[in-house]
Design a protein around this motif. Sequence first.
Motif, PDB file in Angstrom:
ATOM      1  N   PHE A 100       0.860  -1.179   0.000  1.00 56.63           N
ATOM      2  CA  PHE A 100       0.000   0.000   0.000  1.00 56.63           C
ATOM      3  C   PHE A 100       0.893   1.225   0.000  1.00 56.63           C
ATOM      4  CE2 PHE A 100       0.761  -1.493   4.277  1.00 56.63           C
ATOM      5  CZ  PHE A 100       1.118  -0.360   4.975  1.00 56.63           C
ATOM      6  N   ARG A 101       0.339   2.371  -0.314  1.00 54.22           N
ATOM      7  CA  ARG A 101       1.132   3.590  -0.504  1.00 54.22           C
ATOM      8  C   ARG A 101       1.883   3.952   0.771  1.00 54.22           C
ATOM      9  NH1 ARG A 101      -2.000   8.497  -2.964  1.00 54.22           N
ATOM     10  NH2 ARG A 101       0.168   9.202  -3.223  1.00 54.22           N
ATOM     11  N   TYR A 102       3.138   4.242   0.615  1.00 53.17           N
ATOM     12  CA  TYR A 102       4.031   4.679   1.684  1.00 53.17           C
ATOM     13  C   TYR A 102       4.230   3.604   2.755  1.00 53.17           C
ATOM     14  CZ  TYR A 102       2.607   9.114  -0.408  1.00 53.17           C
ATOM     15  OH  TYR A 102       2.302  10.100  -1.293  1.00 53.17           O
ATOM     16  N   GLY A 103       3.774   2.402   2.507  1.00 52.78           N
ATOM     17  CA  GLY A 103       3.905   1.351   3.505  1.00 52.78           C
ATOM     18  C   GLY A 103       5.278   0.721   3.506  1.00 52.78           C
ATOM     19  N   ARG A 104       5.822   0.483   4.701  1.00 53.61           N
ATOM     20  CA  ARG A 104       7.105  -0.199   4.838  1.00 53.61           C
ATOM     21  C   ARG A 104       6.928  -1.627   5.332  1.00 53.61           C
ATOM     22  NH1 ARG A 104      11.391   3.706   7.676  1.00 53.61           N
ATOM     23  NH2 ARG A 104      12.728   2.060   6.837  1.00 53.61           N
ATOM     24  N   CYS A 105       5.684  -2.100   5.289  1.00 50.99           N
ATOM     25  CA  CYS A 105       5.389  -3.483   5.602  1.00 50.99           C
ATOM     26  C   CYS A 105       4.255  -3.933   4.703  1.00 50.99           C
ATOM     27  CB  CYS A 105       4.997  -3.649   7.079  1.00 50.99           C
ATOM     28  SG  CYS A 105       3.479  -2.795   7.535  1.00 50.99           S
ATOM     29  N   THR A 106       4.052  -5.222   4.614  1.00 50.13           N
ATOM     30  CA  THR A 106       2.977  -5.751   3.782  1.00 50.13           C
ATOM     31  C   THR A 106       1.623  -5.550   4.472  1.00 50.13           C
ATOM     32  OG1 THR A 106       3.185  -7.951   4.767  1.00 50.13           O
ATOM     33  CG2 THR A 106       4.524  -7.483   2.819  1.00 50.13           C
ATOM     34  N   VAL A 107       0.570  -5.761   3.707  1.00 52.61           N
ATOM     35  CA  VAL A 107      -0.781  -5.602   4.252  1.00 52.61           C
ATOM     36  C   VAL A 107      -1.021  -6.606   5.382  1.00 52.61           C
ATOM     37  CG1 VAL A 107      -3.237  -5.771   3.710  1.00 52.61           C
ATOM     38  CG2 VAL A 107      -1.664  -4.696   2.080  1.00 52.61           C
ATOM     39  N   SER A 108      -0.578  -7.853   5.200  1.00 52.27           N
ATOM     40  CA  SER A 108      -0.794  -8.872   6.231  1.00 52.27           C
ATOM     41  C   SER A 108      -0.036  -8.546   7.512  1.00 52.27           C
ATOM     42  CB  SER A 108      -0.371 -10.244   5.709  1.00 52.27           C
ATOM     43  OG  SER A 108       1.010 -10.235   5.333  1.00 52.27           O
ATOM     44  N   LEU A 109       1.191  -8.044   7.407  1.00 48.61           N
ATOM     45  CA  LEU A 109       1.949  -7.693   8.607  1.00 48.61           C
ATOM     46  C   LEU A 109       1.322  -6.489   9.307  1.00 48.61           C
ATOM     47  CD1 LEU A 109       4.335  -8.107  10.468  1.00 48.61           C
ATOM     48  CD2 LEU A 109       5.744  -6.715   8.936  1.00 48.61           C
ATOM     49  N   ARG A 110       0.808  -5.561   8.523  1.00 43.43           N
ATOM     50  CA  ARG A 110       0.152  -4.410   9.161  1.00 43.43           C
ATOM     51  C   ARG A 110      -1.079  -4.855   9.955  1.00 43.43           C
ATOM     52  NH1 ARG A 110       0.123   1.241   8.293  1.00 43.43           N
ATOM     53  NH2 ARG A 110      -1.809   2.238   8.996  1.00 43.43           N
ATOM     54  N   LYS A 111      -1.815  -5.814   9.401  1.00 46.13           N
ATOM     55  CA  LYS A 111      -2.986  -6.319  10.134  1.00 46.13           C
ATOM     56  C   LYS A 111      -2.564  -7.008  11.428  1.00 46.13           C
ATOM     57  CE  LYS A 111      -5.966  -6.913   6.081  1.00 46.13           C
ATOM     58  NZ  LYS A 111      -6.700  -7.885   5.226  1.00 46.13           N
ATOM     59  N   VAL A 112      -1.458  -7.756  11.384  1.00 48.97           N
ATOM     60  CA  VAL A 112      -0.958  -8.403  12.599  1.00 48.97           C
ATOM     61  C   VAL A 112      -0.562  -7.351  13.633  1.00 48.97           C
ATOM     62  CG1 VAL A 112       0.904  -9.819  13.530  1.00 48.97           C
ATOM     63  CG2 VAL A 112      -0.225 -10.495  11.415  1.00 48.97           C
ATOM     64  N   ARG A 113       0.129  -6.321  13.187  1.00 49.38           N
ATOM     65  CA  ARG A 113       0.549  -5.274  14.111  1.00 49.38           C
ATOM     66  C   ARG A 113      -0.652  -4.540  14.705  1.00 49.38           C
ATOM     67  NH1 ARG A 113       5.636  -2.556  10.731  1.00 49.38           N
ATOM     68  NH2 ARG A 113       7.187  -4.157  11.280  1.00 49.38           N
ATOM     69  N   GLU A 114      -1.658  -4.274  13.889  1.00 49.78           N
ATOM     70  CA  GLU A 114      -2.852  -3.609  14.398  1.00 49.78           C
ATOM     71  C   GLU A 114      -3.566  -4.473  15.444  1.00 49.78           C
ATOM     72  OE1 GLU A 114      -3.939  -1.076  10.326  1.00 49.78           O
ATOM     73  OE2 GLU A 114      -5.042  -2.905  10.858  1.00 49.78           O
ATOM     74  N   THR A 115      -3.603  -5.780  15.169  1.00 46.15           N
ATOM     75  CA  THR A 115      -4.248  -6.682  16.135  1.00 46.15           C
ATOM     76  C   THR A 115      -3.490  -6.703  17.453  1.00 46.15           C
ATOM     77  OG1 THR A 115      -5.050  -8.060  14.313  1.00 46.15           O
ATOM     78  CG2 THR A 115      -5.029  -9.032  16.513  1.00 46.15           C
ATOM     79  N   VAL A 116      -2.159  -6.769  17.383  1.00 43.35           N
ATOM     80  CA  VAL A 116      -1.345  -6.766  18.606  1.00 43.35           C
ATOM     81  C   VAL A 116      -1.499  -5.447  19.347  1.00 43.35           C
ATOM     82  CG1 VAL A 116       1.028  -6.803  19.471  1.00 43.35           C
ATOM     83  CG2 VAL A 116       0.312  -8.440  17.727  1.00 43.35           C
ATOM     84  N   ALA A 117      -1.501  -4.342  18.614  1.00 41.80           N
ATOM     85  CA  ALA A 117      -1.626  -3.035  19.255  1.00 41.80           C
ATOM     86  C   ALA A 117      -2.968  -2.881  19.954  1.00 41.80           C
ATOM     87  CB  ALA A 117      -1.435  -1.938  18.219  1.00 41.80           C
ATOM     88  N   LEU A 118      -4.047  -3.334  19.306  1.00 40.44           N
ATOM     89  CA  LEU A 118      -5.368  -3.215  19.921  1.00 40.44           C
ATOM     90  C   LEU A 118      -5.505  -4.111  21.146  1.00 40.44           C
ATOM     91  CD1 LEU A 118      -7.689  -3.072  16.781  1.00 40.44           C
ATOM     92  CD2 LEU A 118      -7.209  -1.217  18.382  1.00 40.44           C
ATOM     93  N   ALA A 119      -4.867  -5.279  21.095  1.00 41.77           N
ATOM     94  CA  ALA A 119      -5.009  -6.229  22.200  1.00 41.77           C
ATOM     95  C   ALA A 119      -4.150  -5.857  23.392  1.00 41.77           C
ATOM     96  CB  ALA A 119      -4.663  -7.639  21.723  1.00 41.77           C
ATOM     97  N   LEU A 120      -2.943  -5.330  23.161  1.00 43.70           N
ATOM     98  CA  LEU A 120      -1.986  -5.139  24.260  1.00 43.70           C
ATOM     99  C   LEU A 120      -1.549  -3.700  24.467  1.00 43.70           C
ATOM    100  CD1 LEU A 120       0.327  -8.225  23.663  1.00 43.70           C
ATOM    101  CD2 LEU A 120      -1.558  -8.027  25.276  1.00 43.70           C
ATOM    102  N   GLY A 121      -1.778  -2.838  23.511  1.00 42.44           N
ATOM    103  CA  GLY A 121      -1.277  -1.484  23.651  1.00 42.44           C
ATOM    104  C   GLY A 121       0.152  -1.368  23.160  1.00 42.44           C
ATOM    105  N   GLY A 122       0.839  -0.287  23.578  1.00 44.07           N
ATOM    106  CA  GLY A 122       2.166   0.002  23.044  1.00 44.07           C
ATOM    107  C   GLY A 122       3.289  -0.800  23.662  1.00 44.07           C
ATOM    108  N   ARG A 123       3.493  -0.673  24.953  1.00 42.75           N
ATOM    109  CA  ARG A 123       4.660  -1.275  25.593  1.00 42.75           C
ATOM    110  C   ARG A 123       4.602  -2.808  25.563  1.00 42.75           C
ATOM    111  NH1 ARG A 123       8.053   1.468  29.133  1.00 42.75           N
ATOM    112  NH2 ARG A 123       6.474   3.111  29.303  1.00 42.75           N
ATOM    113  N   ALA A 124       3.466  -3.377  25.984  1.00 40.66           N
ATOM    114  CA  ALA A 124       3.341  -4.836  25.963  1.00 40.66           C
ATOM    115  C   ALA A 124       3.320  -5.367  24.536  1.00 40.66           C
ATOM    116  CB  ALA A 124       2.078  -5.259  26.706  1.00 40.66           C
TER     117      ALA A 124
END
Length: 520
Positions: A100-124
């Motif tokens: 996707f535009r300006y993305g430094r990761c793939t769409v699937s990795l971004r979805k994984v990161r979003e899921t982790v961020a929503l579940a645990l927040g930043g530090r965890a």
Amino acid sequence: MSVADLLAVLFPQFALLHVELVRSVGRSVRVHARGRTSGASCTGCGTWSDRVHSGYERRISDTAVSGQELVLHLRVRRFFCDSAECGKRTFAEQVPGLTFRYGRCTVSLRKVRETVALALGGRAGARLSAHLSDGIGRDALIRLIRALPDPLTGKVRVLGVDDFALRKGHHYGTVLIDIEGRRPVEVLPERSADALADWLTEHPGVEVVCRDRARYYAEGADRGAGTATQVADRFHLWQNLGEAAERLVARLRPQWVPPAPEREKVVLPEGRLAQRTRERHAAVHALMDKGMGHSQIVAELGLDPKTARKFIRAATADELIGAGPTGGRQTSLDGHAAYLIARFNEGCTSADRLHRELAERGLTVSERTVRRFIHRLRDNAKPTTRPPIPKAREVTRLILTHPDNRPEADRVLLKELRNRCRELDEACVLIARFASMLVNRRGQEELEQWTADAEASTLPELRGFANGLRKDWDAVTAGLTLHWNSGPVEGHVNRIKMLKRQMFGRAKLDLLRKRVLLAT
């Protein structure tokens, strides 16, 4: 099977790429590839173009492979846009489902990161990402959360409303829950009637509003959804009744508190010397009654002849016991021990005060001697024990517990308390009737009669509770009749507390709102 075919099987998005090279560098796998298509659609107007302007290489991170970071070196082409109406002169090609535009990761990795961020927040989330071979910082995860779009609200027919603490005791927000879908639909920055009324005006179609008994939510629901049925939550009704019952029990508690038993008189026991004298005197005279003489008694008891003769001549043991306070040697308190014991039994236990009183009686004695004597009296004083008195909260728990769930000991205790106090018995009857009405949802048939009986009772706490029901009558009647309740709302309020603890001091309202609405 070639490496390209294997990658296409493991990663379907690679099917649109032509893989040129796969190599391992340290703890990462590097895949060099380029697009298979001859052209691409313009990202501005959608016009297809195959005129190449230039090219460059993008380095894009993908999900890990066997614990190793996967980096895609993608050769990307820029194309001319031939549409005269498009504002773009050139555009870079994108691989559908991969980049996707300006993305430094793939769409699937971004979805994984979003899921982790929503579940645990930043530090965890950053700590977990490190174990997943996906190096991303806590700030980047928080930016991902903030960049996510809000979910569509849709039509809400049954709305749950409750407050939660942004800063306990200072600032509160409001969470809105779709009761039927059991999902949050909005987080308002304040706890006010205006905020709720504005949201209801912008989202028409709400037919039922489940709320607690807060005045501002009732007013906001009236203004924003005047035709909606307001339902007072049964849990809060029971909680309000429990608070009234606890105040009632606290007021009635002195009526069943038994008086403290009288303190037993303290008698200073004889000392060891006096006890030994009585034992020897009894033993000597017991042998004399058997017909033994002086020499035989000395041999039998191992006494000195003079001591044995002294015991033989004494008719009673009191003739041999000294005149001291405990039957021992004489002390400076001789003649005044009885006075000290009497004053101690009257409740005067201060050695300093008793020493002054002895001085007034003309006795010269040190304060230390008096203090030692008072300590001996305290050691011999039997503690006054009072029967255990149940606390107000314990009795309230007994009253509010279902009769089938009360242990036998609790049933006996509650019955005894009700027999002692007529007002407590009356309160138990009214509370049991309300509980039956609440559980079986018979508010339409029984609420009016119960409220009238409570208002006519002699219990001011229950009269106040009944007056409160009158002020919110329609919502209370609906709460005790309809099956809707604020249970899902309370569950989400608890989840908000958990999210706040996860995010520590960084849980500002915009970030907290995203996690409340999007985290599942």
